[in-house]
Structures are given as structure tokens and as C-alpha cells.
Design an enzyme around this catalytic site. Structure first.
Site, short mmCIF file in Angstrom:
data_model
loop_
_atom_site.label_atom_id
_atom_site.label_comp_id
_atom_site.label_asym_id
_atom_site.label_seq_id
_atom_site.Cartn_x
_atom_site.Cartn_y
_atom_site.Cartn_z
NE ARG A 114 0.31 1.62 4.43
CZ ARG A 114 1.10 2.53 5.00
NH1 ARG A 114 1.72 3.43 4.28
NH2 ARG A 114 1.30 2.51 6.32
CD GLU A 213 -2.06 7.23 9.80
OE1 GLU A 213 -2.43 6.13 10.24
OE2 GLU A 213 -0.88 7.61 9.83
NE ARG A 217 -2.23 5.37 4.52
CZ ARG A 217 -1.95 4.90 5.73
NH1 ARG A 217 -2.26 3.66 6.04
NH2 ARG A 217 -1.39 5.69 6.66
CB CYS A 259 1.64 9.58 10.62
SG CYS A 259 2.83 8.95 11.80
CB THR A 261 5.78 6.82 10.70
OG1 THR A 261 4.36 6.74 10.46
CG2 THR A 261 6.05 7.18 12.14
NE ARG A 268 1.83 -1.89 7.03
CZ ARG A 268 1.72 -3.16 7.40
NH1 ARG A 268 2.79 -3.87 7.75
NH2 ARG A 268 0.54 -3.76 7.42
NE ARG A 297 2.66 -1.99 11.22
CZ ARG A 297 2.05 -0.97 10.63
NH1 ARG A 297 0.81 -1.09 10.19
NH2 ARG A 297 2.67 0.19 10.47
CD GLU A 302 0.11 1.80 13.56
OE1 GLU A 302 -0.86 2.32 12.98
OE2 GLU A 302 1.16 2.39 13.76
#
Ligand code: ADP
Ligand code: DAR
Length: 344
Positions: A114, A213, A217, A259, A261, A268, A297, A302
Site C-alpha cells: 500500500r 489516516e 490509501r 503521520c 512515519t 508499506r 506486526r 497496527e
């Protein structure tokens, strides 16, 4: 919102706590971006959730500049990416040197890759208004309605989706969970579920989350370990969607996300992989994943725990590496994990 210097508990180990000095706080405390996003909003999640790993969220592209005294050292710490570094993109699947690491499907249950994307000209999720979120939803739905062939599919708004359907899509790993407390404190769950939804093709190998988020995505996934096919499908979809939606991109930080990160590739690349022997040798497993810059994970997303020796293994590096390198990281690590599992 309290505008005095935050109190951090002794067991708080977030990068916010590590890098927020009194001077930085006093300098930035009253700063507000053009979209009305305040510094206090940017650090709110890490104050409310003392168990945060990072603790900050950007509300727009300007946050990364206006709050740079705090965001830049956090980005350097998390990504190992200094102000002298520049991010480069490389989205060409033909450059990937991989084959299916588990052709007999003995270990890998499924592969998912993703990327997060946000729309240029809009604030990010923590600062977007209800109206802007609906405009984003309309733009994305219009863009995916142009997808043809195996990428074509249907959009399902979260508003009006029955509980049973929503629960099943989450359980089947297709849909996002309702925003967690970290996202909630960042303002990312405001007006939930308004403007949120999921697009997917018939066989659910191509999916797109709207206004979770990040504003998009974009997800490619399928059972088994055919990493190259999953990556190729994702790259095709991303380039098709980008024909009608301008993505928020920074020359130094790559694709901008709420975010820090996820900055850079915002990618990811993961496998759900069964490793029963390594499961009881967790230290050795961690040594291998650390060597290949991988993250472990649980399989329910998450903050979930691993279940019966099945893990979500993914690239840990996102910024300062290309998309091809992210997938190569994951592939090389998975090959090493399977090799060790077979030796055991
Ligand atoms: P992110 O979208 O940031 O990767 P999560 O880790 O929360 O977020 O994962 C979101 C969903 O994707 C979860 O339901 C998770 O189970 C699912 N998922 C992640 N990786 C895989 C995979 N390799 N195969 C199947 N489902 C996956
Ligand atoms: N929970 C927040 C964010 C960590 C990264 N995960 C994201 N972005 N989903 C924290 O600071 O721990």
C-alpha cells in the site's frame, strides 16, 4: 487545549518527548498554519497518548515547515534522514529483482503493498473540514470510476454501510478499523464516518481507502507470495489515479502524509507469513528483521499482536529509499526468514 509545557510520564518514550524542548515549545506554541492548524494540535496525540512512538501529526504541507524545529529532528530520528538528504522515487516494477519466495505456499498466506497519498491543494486529515473531506471523496470516486479492466470496481461509502458488512471487511483484512485513539487525538476521526469509504475491484485484489489516516490509501493485495504481481498492479493503479488527482509531493520529503512515519514513499509492503519455528525463537527472528530493516506486526493491523505464529512482516524504511527498494527490503528479509525457518 492546555498551552503550558506538556507533562510527560516517566514511561513515555515518544519522539515528541525526546525532541520537544522548552525553547522549541515556547517558539512554536502560538504558531498556526494557513489552514488554521495549530502547533498544539500537532502535538496533541502524543500528549494524550503517552505510549505513542512518535506523537505528532501534520495538518497540512505547511506544518512540515512552520513546525520544522520539532518535526525535522523527529523525522531525522525516525527515518535516519537529515536535512542534507533528498528523497527519490522509483516506481518501476521491472527494476525489482524478485521471484515468488514461497511458490508452494508453505509460509506466505498473502502479500499486500500500500501507499498513502494526499491531494495537493487540500489540508491533511487532521485539519480538513467536513466539506473538504466530501470534496476529496467526490474527487477520488470520480478518479476510480475511470479505472478499467481488472482494476474496475465499486465504491462503498462507510456512511450507511451495515455493521455486518463493515465487520466482515475488517476481519477479512480489506477495510480499515474505525480510527484508533492515536488518530482520534490527532483529529483524524472528526465527523466519522462522513466522507470515508472503500473502493475495491471484484476480486478484492485492488482496494482504495478514502479519508482514513491519509486521504487515499491505495492497496494491492492477493493470497500467496507473488510480490512482483502485487507491486505491478499497485503501480499501474497509482499512475492511473494520478492522471486525474494531483498528489501532495515535496522535493525533499517525498509524498507528504499526516503521520511523519509514512513520509517519502508512504509505502508499506507486507506479507502475512506463518513461521511456527521462529515464533519460539523471537530474538533470532528480530535479529533477521532488524538486518533487513523490517517491521513485525500482528495480522490484524497496527497495534495488534501476532497470532499462532503468523506475522505481518513489512519494510520499516519509507523515506530516503525508493519504492523499489522498499519492496526489495521486504523480499530480501522474507527470503532470509523462510531460509531460517526451513533450517529449524
Ligand atoms: P496499513 O494500511 O498502514 O498497512 P495496518 O497495518 O493497520 O495498516 O493494516 C491494515 C489492514 O491490512 C489490516 O486489516 C491488516 O490485517 C491488513 N494487512 C496488512 N498486511 C497484509 C497482508 N500482507 N495480507 C493481508 N492483509 C494484510
Ligand atoms: N500511533 C502513532 C503513529 C505511529 C505510526 N503509525 C501510523 N501512522 N499509523 C504513534 O505516535 O505511536
Amino acid at each position: 487545549m492546555d498551552n503550558s509545557f506538556p507533562v510527560f510520564e516517566s514511561d513515555c518514550h515518544s519522539l515528541l518527548r525526546r525532541h520537544l524542548t522548552r525553547d522549541i515549545f515556547d517558539t512554536l506554541r502560538d504558531c498556526i498554519t494557513g489552514s488554521g492548524y495549530t502547533f498544539l494540535q500537532a502535538i496533541q496525540s502524543g500528549i494524550v497518548n503517552q505510549d505513542s512512538s512518535i506523537g505528532v501529526y501534520a495538518g497540512d504541507a505547511e506544518s512540515y515547515q512552520l513546525f520544522s524545529e520539532l518535526f525535522t529532528p523527529i523525522i531525522a530520528d525516525y527515518h535516519g534522514f537529515s536535512t542534507a538528504d533528498t528523497h527519490l522515487s522509483h516506481l518501476d516494477p521491472s527494476a525489482l529483482k524478485v521471484q515468488n519466495p514461497d511458490p508452494e505456499n508453505r509460509y506466505i498466506l498473502s502479500t499486500r503493498i500500500r501507499v498513502g497519498r494526499n491531494i495537493d491543494g487540500m489540508p491533511l486529515g487532521p485539519a480538513v473540514s467536513r466539506y473538504q473531506r466530501r470534496v476529496i471523496e467526490e474527487q477520488v470516486v470520480a478518479a476510480v470510476s475511470n479505472l478499467t479492466g481488472k482494476l474496475s470496481g465499486t465504491y462503498f461509502p462507510l456512511s450507511g454501510m451495515d455493521e455486518e458488512t463493515q465487520h466482515r471487511l475488517i476481519e477479512d483484512h480489506f477495510l480499515f478499523k474505525e480510527g484508533d485513539r492515536f488518530l482520534d487525538a490527532a483529529g483524524l476521526n472528526r465527523d466519522w464516518p462522513d466522507g470515508r469509504g472503500i473502493f475495491h475491484n471484484t476480486d478484492k485484489t485492488f482496494l482504495l481507502w478514502v479519508n482514513e489516516e491519509d486521504q487515499l490509501r491505495i492497496i494491492s493485495m492477493q493470497p500467496g507470495g507473488d510480490i512482483k504481481t502485487v507491486f505491478s498492479r499497485l503501480m499501474t493503479a497509482v499512475s492511473e489515479i494520478e492522471k486525474s488527482i494531483p498528489f501532495l509531493y515535496d522535493q525533499r520529503l517525498g509524498y507528504l502524509t499526516s503521520c511523519p512515519t509514512n513520509l517519502g514513499t508512504a509505502m508499506r509492503a507486507s506479507v502475512h507469513i506463518r513461521l511456527p519455528k521462529l515464533a519460539v525463537k523471537r530474538t533470532e527472528m528480530k535479529q533477521i528483521t532488524d538486518t533487513y530493516h523490517l517491521q513485525i506486526r500482528g495480522i490484524h493491523g497496527e497495534h495488534s499482536e501476532d497470532e499462532s505464529g503468523i506475522y505481518d512482516i513489512s519494510n520499516g524504511r519509507r523515506l530516503g529509499v525508493t519504492e523499489v527498494e522498499c519492496v526489495q527490503d521486504m523480499y530480501d528479509g522474507v527470503v532470509a526468514l523462510i531460509k531460517r525457518e526451513e533450517e529449524l
